[in-house]
Write a protein that holds these residues in place. Structure first.
Motif, PDB file in Angstrom:
ATOM      1  N   GLY A  35       0.850  -1.185  -0.139  1.00 40.34           N
ATOM      2  CA  GLY A  35       0.125  -0.022  -0.102  1.00 40.34           C
ATOM      3  C   GLY A  35       0.762   1.308   0.049  1.00 40.34           C
ATOM      4  O   GLY A  35       0.427   2.197  -0.451  1.00 40.34           O
ATOM      5  N   CYS A  36       2.072   1.287   0.608  1.00 42.14           N
ATOM      6  CA  CYS A  36       2.711   2.423   0.599  1.00 42.14           C
ATOM      7  C   CYS A  36       4.269   2.231   0.239  1.00 42.14           C
ATOM      8  O   CYS A  36       5.068   3.404   0.060  1.00 42.14           O
ATOM      9  CB  CYS A  36       2.947   3.034   1.921  1.00 42.14           C
ATOM     10  N   ARG A  37       4.569   1.132  -0.108  1.00 41.78           N
ATOM     11  CA  ARG A  37       5.941   0.650  -0.635  1.00 41.78           C
ATOM     12  C   ARG A  37       6.985   0.881   0.047  1.00 41.78           C
ATOM     13  O   ARG A  37       8.395   0.448  -0.356  1.00 41.78           O
ATOM     14  CB  ARG A  37       6.199   1.398  -1.982  1.00 41.78           C
ATOM     15  N   VAL A  38       6.976   1.263   1.434  1.00 40.97           N
ATOM     16  CA  VAL A  38       8.179   1.041   2.337  1.00 40.97           C
ATOM     17  C   VAL A  38       8.200  -0.146   3.181  1.00 40.97           C
ATOM     18  O   VAL A  38       7.102  -1.157   2.909  1.00 40.97           O
ATOM     19  CB  VAL A  38       7.987   2.204   3.247  1.00 40.97           C
ATOM     20  N   MET A  39       9.312  -0.542   3.862  1.00 43.80           N
ATOM     21  CA  MET A  39       9.437  -1.592   4.488  1.00 43.80           C
ATOM     22  C   MET A  39       8.228  -2.004   5.485  1.00 43.80           C
ATOM     23  O   MET A  39       7.739  -0.820   5.936  1.00 43.80           O
ATOM     24  CB  MET A  39      10.537  -1.854   5.104  1.00 43.80           C
ATOM     25  N   ALA A  40       7.718  -3.243   5.526  1.00 43.54           N
ATOM     26  CA  ALA A  40       6.666  -3.329   6.288  1.00 43.54           C
ATOM     27  C   ALA A  40       6.657  -2.755   7.929  1.00 43.54           C
ATOM     28  O   ALA A  40       5.745  -2.095   8.243  1.00 43.54           O
ATOM     29  CB  ALA A  40       6.249  -4.599   6.204  1.00 43.54           C
ATOM     30  N   SER A  41       7.704  -2.713   8.274  1.00 44.36           N
ATOM     31  CA  SER A  41       8.102  -2.058   9.549  1.00 44.36           C
ATOM     32  C   SER A  41       7.809  -0.894   9.608  1.00 44.36           C
ATOM     33  O   SER A  41       7.674  -0.307  10.920  1.00 44.36           O
ATOM     34  CB  SER A  41       9.492  -2.627  10.126  1.00 44.36           C
ATOM     35  N   HIS A  42       7.827   0.062   8.716  1.00 48.17           N
ATOM     36  CA  HIS A  42       7.661   1.405   8.591  1.00 48.17           C
ATOM     37  C   HIS A  42       6.680   1.874   7.796  1.00 48.17           C
ATOM     38  O   HIS A  42       6.271   2.956   7.302  1.00 48.17           O
ATOM     39  CB  HIS A  42       9.007   2.058   8.035  1.00 48.17           C
ATOM     40  N   CYS A  43       5.500   0.827   7.791  1.00 46.62           N
ATOM     41  CA  CYS A  43       4.177   1.144   6.798  1.00 46.62           C
ATOM     42  C   CYS A  43       3.575   2.657   7.332  1.00 46.62           C
ATOM     43  O   CYS A  43       3.508   2.702   8.677  1.00 46.62           O
ATOM     44  CB  CYS A  43       3.502  -0.086   6.906  1.00 46.62           C
ATOM     45  N   PHE A  44       3.232   3.217   6.480  1.00 45.32           N
ATOM     46  CA  PHE A  44       2.373   4.632   7.100  1.00 45.32           C
ATOM     47  C   PHE A  44       1.095   4.611   6.243  1.00 45.32           C
ATOM     48  O   PHE A  44       0.474   5.563   6.070  1.00 45.32           O
ATOM     49  CB  PHE A  44       2.980   5.840   6.487  1.00 45.32           C
ATOM     50  N   CYS A  45       0.411   3.215   5.826  1.00 45.18           N
ATOM     51  CA  CYS A  45      -0.815   3.340   5.251  1.00 45.18           C
ATOM     52  C   CYS A  45      -1.931   3.944   5.858  1.00 45.18           C
ATOM     53  O   CYS A  45      -2.771   4.523   5.440  1.00 45.18           O
ATOM     54  CB  CYS A  45      -1.151   1.844   4.896  1.00 45.18           C
ATOM     55  N   ASN A  46      -1.888   3.821   7.436  1.00 44.03           N
ATOM     56  CA  ASN A  46      -2.940   4.476   8.281  1.00 44.03           C
ATOM     57  C   ASN A  46      -2.938   5.949   8.215  1.00 44.03           C
ATOM     58  O   ASN A  46      -3.808   6.822   8.884  1.00 44.03           O
ATOM     59  CB  ASN A  46      -2.715   3.973   9.711  1.00 44.03           C
ATOM     60  N   LEU A  47      -1.754   6.539   7.526  1.00 43.53           N
ATOM     61  CA  LEU A  47      -1.913   8.005   7.594  1.00 43.53           C
ATOM     62  C   LEU A  47      -2.079   8.761   6.489  1.00 43.53           C
ATOM     63  O   LEU A  47      -2.071   9.853   6.186  1.00 43.53           O
ATOM     64  CB  LEU A  47      -0.312   8.476   8.002  1.00 43.53           C
ATOM     65  N   ARG A  48      -2.607   7.783   5.206  1.00 41.96           N
ATOM     66  CA  ARG A  48      -2.988   8.257   4.059  1.00 41.96           C
ATOM     67  C   ARG A  48      -4.004   9.323   4.038  1.00 41.96           C
ATOM     68  O   ARG A  48      -5.084   8.673   4.344  1.00 41.96           O
ATOM     69  CB  ARG A  48      -3.018   7.069   2.992  1.00 41.96           C
ATOM     70  N   PRO A  49      -3.905  10.451   3.715  1.00 41.74           N
ATOM     71  CA  PRO A  49      -4.986  11.156   3.582  1.00 41.74           C
ATOM     72  C   PRO A  49      -5.593  11.256   1.972  1.00 41.74           C
ATOM     73  O   PRO A  49      -5.023  10.668   1.243  1.00 41.74           O
ATOM     74  CB  PRO A  49      -4.403  12.886   3.558  1.00 41.74           C
ATOM     75  N   ASN A  50      -6.862  11.542   1.972  1.00 35.40           N
ATOM     76  CA  ASN A  50      -7.437  11.608   0.660  1.00 35.40           C
ATOM     77  C   ASN A  50      -8.256  12.742   0.310  1.00 35.40           C
ATOM     78  O   ASN A  50      -9.168  13.032   1.422  1.00 35.40           O
ATOM     79  CB  ASN A  50      -8.092  10.300   0.529  1.00 35.40           C
ATOM     80  N   VAL A  51      -8.180  13.614  -0.469  1.00 33.08           N
ATOM     81  CA  VAL A  51      -8.737  15.104  -0.537  1.00 33.08           C
ATOM     82  C   VAL A  51      -9.629  14.956  -1.826  1.00 33.08           C
ATOM     83  O   VAL A  51      -9.292  14.761  -2.941  1.00 33.08           O
ATOM     84  CB  VAL A  51      -7.713  15.979  -0.348  1.00 33.08           C
ATOM     85  N   SER A  52     -10.780  15.651  -1.672  1.00 31.33           N
ATOM     86  CA  SER A  52     -11.668  15.798  -3.035  1.00 31.33           C
ATOM     87  C   SER A  52     -11.085  17.144  -3.685  1.00 31.33           C
ATOM     88  O   SER A  52     -11.153  18.038  -2.671  1.00 31.33           O
ATOM     89  CB  SER A  52     -13.067  15.870  -2.438  1.00 31.33           C
ATOM     90  N   THR A  53     -11.079  17.338  -4.675  1.00 34.05           N
ATOM     91  CA  THR A  53     -10.514  18.495  -5.342  1.00 34.05           C
ATOM     92  C   THR A  53     -11.142  18.901  -6.554  1.00 34.05           C
ATOM     93  O   THR A  53     -11.718  17.834  -7.274  1.00 34.05           O
ATOM     94  CB  THR A  53      -8.641  18.522  -5.627  1.00 34.05           C
ATOM     95  N   GLN A  54     -11.221  20.198  -6.869  1.00 34.87           N
ATOM     96  CA  GLN A  54     -11.683  20.368  -8.267  1.00 34.87           C
ATOM     97  C   GLN A  54     -10.883  19.932  -9.428  1.00 34.87           C
ATOM     98  O   GLN A  54     -11.184  19.528 -10.557  1.00 34.87           O
ATOM     99  CB  GLN A  54     -12.180  21.891  -8.372  1.00 34.87           C
ATOM    100  N   ALA A  55      -9.602  20.355  -9.100  1.00 32.93           N
ATOM    101  CA  ALA A  55      -8.455  19.830 -10.026  1.00 32.93           C
ATOM    102  C   ALA A  55      -8.183  18.378 -10.165  1.00 32.93           C
ATOM    103  O   ALA A  55      -8.440  17.745  -9.140  1.00 32.93           O
ATOM    104  CB  ALA A  55      -7.383  20.555  -9.518  1.00 32.93           C
ATOM    105  N   GLY A  56      -7.591  17.899 -11.247  1.00 36.59           N
ATOM    106  CA  GLY A  56      -7.220  16.494 -11.301  1.00 36.59           C
ATOM    107  C   GLY A  56      -5.920  16.573 -11.828  1.00 36.59           C
ATOM    108  O   GLY A  56      -5.342  17.396 -12.237  1.00 36.59           O
TER     109      GLY A  56
END
Length: 257
Positions: A35-56
């Motif tokens: 999910g985040c591509r770093v070593m599993a011991s340093h995973c940061f998936c739980n920190l992932r933000p997701n923002v709705s934007t007008q821009a793409g």
């Protein structure tokens, strides 16, 4: 929990399916979080933000970019809901990319230094809105060439389907803070930094700050994992990302009242 696969994750899966030999990541065979591509011991998936934007954002990615664990286009797809990703090839173009570029809801901007482009194509700001009251204003779609500098230049020159779109030339005052690769020039920004600059130009100030801060968090996790060091989950970047997430949640709550 984070939501994936997103556009870059799917593109990575497609690229791996075409590989004729295993792709060797830098840093050895340590297990990496999908999910985040770093070593599993340093995973940061739980920190992932997701923002709705007008821009793409449309990422046009050089061949192996989706496979690199240090690729920062992935971070844009983490943050910006409307992120699209396509592989680039000199002799072939993904028809899904052409469909996206022709979609009337979008106004594409090819992000590239204006010094290498004919002046009549160059813009330094978004085009003024020309929609009538009965029409829906077009949404900005930033086309980012996700590659090394040399590859990006070739992609720009050899992609005739981009020739009809304005070229957005950025002139940021700050220098690049990206620390996962070496560059002899401080004005060469990583893809995530370019994405944040584009969002800022589009008036998406909160999303731009979230993306910039998220890059700092990713960099910390990536380097701490690489050097086998403990994480500091209360450093300035983590605290700022939590504060930005709280602001977004508060704003969403007020919007529903």
């Amino acid at each position: 929990m984070p939501l994936f696969p997103h556009a870059v994750s799917r593109l990575r899966t497609e690229r791996l399916a075409r590989a004729v030999k295993p792709f060797g990541m830098r840093g050895g065979p340590a297990e990496r979080c999908p999910g985040c591509r770093v070593m599993a011991s340093h995973c940061f998936c739980n920190l992932r933000p997701n923002v709705s934007t007008q821009a793409g954002v449309c990422l046009l990615m050089a061949d192996i970019e989706p496979l690199k664990p240090s690729n920062t286009g992935w971070l844009i797809a983490d943050v910006v809901s409307d992120t699209f990703a396509f592989s680039w090839a000199r002799t072939w173009v993904d028809p899904r990319l052409l469909t996206l570029l022709a979609d009337p809801q979008w106004q594409p901007y090819v992000v590239f230094p204006g010094e290498f482009v004919t002046p009549e194509r160059v813009v330094n700001a978004l085009l003024p809105e020309t929609a009538t009251p009965e029409q829906t204003p077009k949404r900005p779609l930033f086309v980012l060439l996700d590659a090394t500098w040399a590859e990006a230049g070739k992609m720009f020159r050899k992609s005739p389907y981009l020739n009809s779109f304005p070229v957005l030339s950025l002139h940021p005052e700050q220098v690049s803070n990206y620390r996962l690769r070496r560059s002899s020039r401080s004005d060469h920004f990583c893809t995530s930094e370019v994405g944040a600059l584009c969002l800022e130009l589009a008036g998406e100030h909160h999303a731009a700050e979230v993306l910039a801060t998220y890059l700092d968090v990713f960099t910390h996790h990536y380097l701490q994992a690489k050097n086998q060091q403990r994480l500091d989950l209360d450093d300035a970047a983590h605290l700022r990302l939590r504060d930005l997430s709280a602001q977004r949640q508060s704003g969403a709550l007020r919007a529903t009242l």
